[in-house]
Enzyme design. Structure first.
Site, PDB file in Angstrom:
ATOM      1  N   ASP A  18       0.834  -1.204   0.000  1.00 23.91           N
ATOM      2  CA  ASP A  18       0.000   0.000   0.000  1.00 23.91           C
ATOM      3  C   ASP A  18       0.869   1.255   0.000  1.00 23.91           C
ATOM      4  O   ASP A  18       1.985   1.253   0.534  1.00 23.91           O
ATOM      5  CB  ASP A  18      -0.898  -0.019   1.253  1.00 23.91           C
ATOM      6  CG  ASP A  18      -2.064   0.941   1.125  1.00 23.91           C
ATOM      7  OD1 ASP A  18      -2.307   1.473   0.026  1.00 23.91           O
ATOM      8  OD2 ASP A  18      -2.733   1.169   2.154  1.00 23.91           O
ATOM      9  N   HIS A  35       2.965   3.310  -8.882  1.00 13.53           N
ATOM     10  CA  HIS A  35       2.834   1.868  -9.137  1.00 13.53           C
ATOM     11  C   HIS A  35       4.094   1.334  -9.827  1.00 13.53           C
ATOM     12  O   HIS A  35       4.535   0.215  -9.537  1.00 13.53           O
ATOM     13  CB  HIS A  35       1.600   1.594  -9.996  1.00 13.53           C
ATOM     14  CG  HIS A  35       0.303   1.952  -9.313  1.00 13.53           C
ATOM     15  ND1 HIS A  35       0.022   1.580  -8.015  1.00 13.53           N
ATOM     16  CD2 HIS A  35      -0.792   2.650  -9.739  1.00 13.53           C
ATOM     17  CE1 HIS A  35      -1.175   2.031  -7.678  1.00 13.53           C
ATOM     18  NE2 HIS A  35      -1.693   2.686  -8.698  1.00 13.53           N
ATOM     19  N   SER A  63      -7.012  -5.807  -6.173  1.00  7.19           N
ATOM     20  CA  SER A  63      -8.168  -6.389  -5.475  1.00  7.19           C
ATOM     21  C   SER A  63      -9.414  -6.307  -6.357  1.00  7.19           C
ATOM     22  O   SER A  63      -9.448  -5.566  -7.347  1.00  7.19           O
ATOM     23  CB  SER A  63      -8.418  -5.640  -4.162  1.00  7.19           C
ATOM     24  OG  SER A  63      -8.946  -4.358  -4.445  1.00  7.19           O
ATOM     25  N   ASN A  66     -10.398  -2.825  -6.574  1.00  9.32           N
ATOM     26  CA  ASN A  66      -9.560  -1.899  -7.357  1.00  9.32           C
ATOM     27  C   ASN A  66     -10.134  -1.606  -8.742  1.00  9.32           C
ATOM     28  O   ASN A  66      -9.744  -0.628  -9.385  1.00  9.32           O
ATOM     29  CB  ASN A  66      -8.128  -2.418  -7.494  1.00  9.32           C
ATOM     30  CG  ASN A  66      -7.317  -2.313  -6.217  1.00  9.32           C
ATOM     31  OD1 ASN A  66      -6.403  -3.096  -5.983  1.00  9.32           O
ATOM     32  ND2 ASN A  66      -7.631  -1.342  -5.350  1.00  9.32           N
ATOM     33  N   TRP A  67     -11.084  -2.431  -9.212  1.00  9.42           N
ATOM     34  CA  TRP A  67     -11.724  -2.145 -10.509  1.00  9.42           C
ATOM     35  C   TRP A  67     -12.477  -0.819 -10.467  1.00  9.42           C
ATOM     36  O   TRP A  67     -12.808  -0.256 -11.494  1.00  9.42           O
ATOM     37  CB  TRP A  67     -12.686  -3.270 -10.909  1.00  9.42           C
ATOM     38  CG  TRP A  67     -11.995  -4.562 -11.226  1.00  9.42           C
ATOM     39  CD1 TRP A  67     -12.029  -5.711 -10.475  1.00  9.42           C
ATOM     40  CD2 TRP A  67     -11.171  -4.875 -12.369  1.00  9.42           C
ATOM     41  NE1 TRP A  67     -11.277  -6.704 -11.068  1.00  9.42           N
ATOM     42  CE2 TRP A  67     -10.746  -6.219 -12.235  1.00  9.42           C
ATOM     43  CE3 TRP A  67     -10.751  -4.151 -13.486  1.00  9.42           C
ATOM     44  CZ2 TRP A  67      -9.925  -6.847 -13.180  1.00  9.42           C
ATOM     45  CZ3 TRP A  67      -9.936  -4.774 -14.416  1.00  9.42           C
ATOM     46  CH2 TRP A  67      -9.534  -6.105 -14.266  1.00  9.42           C
ATOM     47  N   ARG A  69     -11.344   1.958  -9.582  1.00  8.12           N
ATOM     48  CA  ARG A  69     -10.443   3.101  -9.823  1.00  8.12           C
ATOM     49  C   ARG A  69     -10.634   3.637 -11.242  1.00  8.12           C
ATOM     50  O   ARG A  69     -11.173   2.944 -12.101  1.00  8.12           O
ATOM     51  CB  ARG A  69      -8.995   2.651  -9.612  1.00  8.12           C
ATOM     52  CG  ARG A  69      -8.765   2.289  -8.164  1.00  8.12           C
ATOM     53  CD  ARG A  69      -7.320   2.037  -7.858  1.00  8.12           C
ATOM     54  NE  ARG A  69      -7.205   1.794  -6.423  1.00  8.12           N
ATOM     55  CZ  ARG A  69      -6.141   2.010  -5.699  1.00  8.12           C
ATOM     56  NH1 ARG A  69      -5.048   2.469  -6.252  1.00  8.12           N
ATOM     57  NH2 ARG A  69      -6.134   1.764  -4.412  1.00  8.12           N
TER      58      ARG A  69
HETATM   59  C1  FPP Z   1      -2.066   0.131  -3.367  1.00 11.35           C
HETATM   60  O1  FPP Z   1      -1.528   1.425  -3.335  1.00 11.35           O
HETATM   61  C2  FPP Z   1      -1.466  -0.620  -4.456  1.00 11.35           C
HETATM   62  C3  FPP Z   1      -2.159  -1.136  -5.507  1.00 11.35           C
HETATM   63  C4  FPP Z   1      -3.611  -1.032  -5.642  1.00 11.35           C
HETATM   64  C5  FPP Z   1      -1.480  -1.826  -6.614  1.00 11.35           C
HETATM   65  C6  FPP Z   1      -0.265  -2.585  -6.247  1.00 11.35           C
HETATM   66  C7  FPP Z   1       0.602  -2.678  -7.438  1.00 11.35           C
HETATM   67  C8  FPP Z   1       1.959  -2.611  -7.426  1.00 11.35           C
HETATM   68  C9  FPP Z   1       2.756  -2.585  -6.227  1.00 11.35           C
HETATM   69  C10 FPP Z   1       2.753  -2.550  -8.691  1.00 11.35           C
HETATM   70  C11 FPP Z   1       2.570  -3.649  -9.617  1.00 11.35           C
HETATM   71  C12 FPP Z   1       2.617  -4.997  -9.026  1.00 11.35           C
HETATM   72  C13 FPP Z   1       3.165  -6.024  -9.648  1.00 11.35           C
HETATM   73  C14 FPP Z   1       3.104  -7.378  -9.071  1.00 11.35           C
HETATM   74  C15 FPP Z   1       3.865  -5.846 -10.905  1.00 11.35           C
HETATM   75  P1  FPP Z   1      -2.491   2.659  -3.539  1.00 11.35           P
HETATM   76  O2  FPP Z   1      -2.501   3.003  -4.979  1.00 11.35           O
HETATM   77  O3  FPP Z   1      -3.847   2.342  -2.975  1.00 11.35           O
HETATM   78  O4  FPP Z   1      -1.775   3.748  -2.706  1.00 11.35           O
HETATM   79  P2  FPP Z   1      -2.481   4.921  -1.865  1.00 11.35           P
HETATM   80  O5  FPP Z   1      -3.220   4.264  -0.738  1.00 11.35           O
HETATM   81  O6  FPP Z   1      -1.326   5.735  -1.406  1.00 11.35           O
HETATM   82  O7  FPP Z   1      -3.375   5.660  -2.819  1.00 11.35           O
END
Ligand code: FPP
Length: 250
Positions: A18, A35, A63, A66-67, A69
């Site tokens: 996260d 990301h 997740s 996450n769709w 977003r």
């Molecule tokens: C949460 O951070 C992270 C995600 C929803 C995506 C996780 C993806 C990666 C770490 C990169 C790609 C992964 C692979 C395996 C190649 P957030 O975006 O919710 O952060 P925030 O809470 O600060 O907004």
């Protein structure tokens, strides 16, 4: 843990990665840059697991929720995932690590599914470790999926409903052969499970760090392992023990 207590065994680490968005926003950059930086941390943590002899690493990469977003972020994450798999494949071969995916893969585009299936097949025989990506994953969805499978076996007369117990349900999860996570790490300071491995985390140790995922480095990972090593896992008993296998008396 008392001074003469052995550290608990550690086979499986699962991570809620996260803080990518906040990491980027603090720099005035688009969230996708966070990301991309997060994908570099994935490569680093995978190497740390190899060095530490950790057999299973499960990453919450996308997740079910996450769709929701913005489309540009979702599309960017899917492209990143494909690039990551292409770039990471050589290292998986070198280290003889098997790639597996858990989640609703039917939600993913045909192109992403093809890339995943190609790497899954190419690494299927490796036994040095497993990298498990939770993609379009939700813990409640996984449990509902297991319940549906059990219900249809019962409806066909292939299973006695009275025999359904914890082991039955565990056998119908996405990856029934994978042991429950010993340690779940969450970065960015949030103290939530966010629908991750709801069944499997019943006795997992939880470690939260304020470090944002793109900043998470080997020293942060080692700090989590050291913290875990000092835990006393009692699994509901009064002494260090192993997870309950037997059906508890009702
Ligand atoms: C949460 O951070 C992270 C995600 C929803 C995506 C996780 C993806 C990666 C770490 C990169 C790609 C992964 C692979 C395996 C190649 P957030 O975006 O919710 O952060 P925030 O809470 O600060 O907004």
């Amino acid at each position: 843990m008392s001074a003469n207590q052995d550290p608990p065994s550690l086979r499986h680490v699962a991570i809620i990665m996260d803080g990518n968005g906040r990491w980027a926003q603090r720099r005035g950059w688009p969230r996708l840059k966070g990301h991309h930086a997060g994908a570099e941390t994935v490569r680093c943590v995978l190497q740390c697991c190899r060095r530490a002899g950790i057999q299973y690493l499960t990453l919450y990469a996308f997740s079910k929720e996450n769709w929701r977003r913005p489309k540009a972020e979702v599309d960017g994450l899917m492209r990143l995932l494909r690039d990551f798999l292409r770039r990471q494949e050589a290292e998986l071969h070198d280290q003889r690590v098997r790639l597996r995916v858990m989640g609703c893969r039917e939600d993913l585009s045909a192109a992403v599914r093809r890339e995943i299936e190609r790497v899954e097949v190419a690494t299927a025989s490796y036994e040095a470790g497993q990298l498990i990506l939770a993609l379009s994953y939700g813990g409640r969805t996984e449990i509902a999926h297991a319940a549906r499978q059990i219900a249809s076996l019962a409806a066909r007369g292939e299973l006695d409903p009275a025999s359904v117990d914890e082991q039955t349900l565990a056998r119908h999860l996405y990856l029934p052969d994978v042991p429950d996570p010993d340690l779940i790490i969450r970065t960015s300071g949030e103290q939530r499970i966010s629908n991750f491995l709801l069944w499997q985390s019943a006795y997992s140790e939880f470690y939260v760090t304020p470090v944002l995922w793109p900043d998470f480095r080997e020293a942060d990972f080692q700090a989590a392992l050291d913290n875990y090593a000092a835990r006393l896992r009692r699994f509901g008993g009064i002494e260090a023990g192993t997870p309950p296998q037997e059906k508890p008396p009702c």
